[in-house]
Design a protein around this motif. Sequence first.
Motif: not given
Length: 324
Positions: A182, A198, A203
């Motif tokens: 992400i 998450s 990420f």
Amino acid sequence: MAVACAVTASLTLVPLSHGGAGAFGGDASGPGTAQAVQARADDCTDPEASLPPSSADGPDVAEIKARGKLIAGVDQNSFRWGYRNPENRELEGFDIDLVRAIAKAILGDPDAVIFRAIPTNQRIAALENDKVDVVVRTMTINCARLEQVSFSTAYFQTGQQVLAPKESPITGFDKSLAGKRICTAEGSTAYEALEKQSFGSVFKDEHDGTEADEDRLTVPNQLDCLVRLQLGEVDAVVTDNALAAGQAAQDPAVELKGDKPFTTEYYGVATKRGANDLVARVNQVLVDYRRGGADSPWMVSYRKWLEAGLPGISAPPAPKYRSN
């Protein structure tokens, strides 16, 4: 997606130039704003509540008038919000319209503006270092940021949402993100949301927050995430749905995932912290900008730039003002 990638990558940022913005600060001089400051993060309960509107001049407004130009930090890569039209090279969009309205109110000329393009992660620094008077760049009002800058009343409601390729199995901000890469912008509320939840996604870069930061998953400028998505370097982007709608309009191969945003957030015009007379003047501009119902300048700008990607909005968010 290659065509859209070429378009987005071709828009280069104009660097911040030194000097010009001058010193900020001082007490506000407008009615209802004397000695007033916005809430600190530790006692902040309603971050969208700003100073009462005022047309009175104070030291910050006077400095802009003496200079003869409003210096505004903006984006030039966010389609429909603040972007450089590739045909005429002019800055256009919803945020740009608002900047021009502020310049007209203070200086009598909507073109009396020096635009300085700034990446997402330099919005606060540009204000703190006196590079700009205002930042009008899809900037969410929140308590943490009120420790560093001051905000006007809200001028747009938005929320975080997932952007991914249409054929992606990702369904939204949910368990379908597990194991997916992400992308978010550094210093963004999207990154903060992923820190809280998450769903097993990846990420963070290995060296996030250091000089060795790889800038693969967390990037300086939000549009960089769209380019990485187009190149297949990430699986999805988390960002404001208002920005994501513009990116989906640029690239028909991607779309917003999920029925609606998973947060509620509001954009405000940011100033250097304590520039109270300027905040009050911007709030007066926003009063006038909202006035007129369907024919208000706000609605005219919305229909021109945003309605196609964000339909169904009938009015701007109502302003909130502090009582102390």
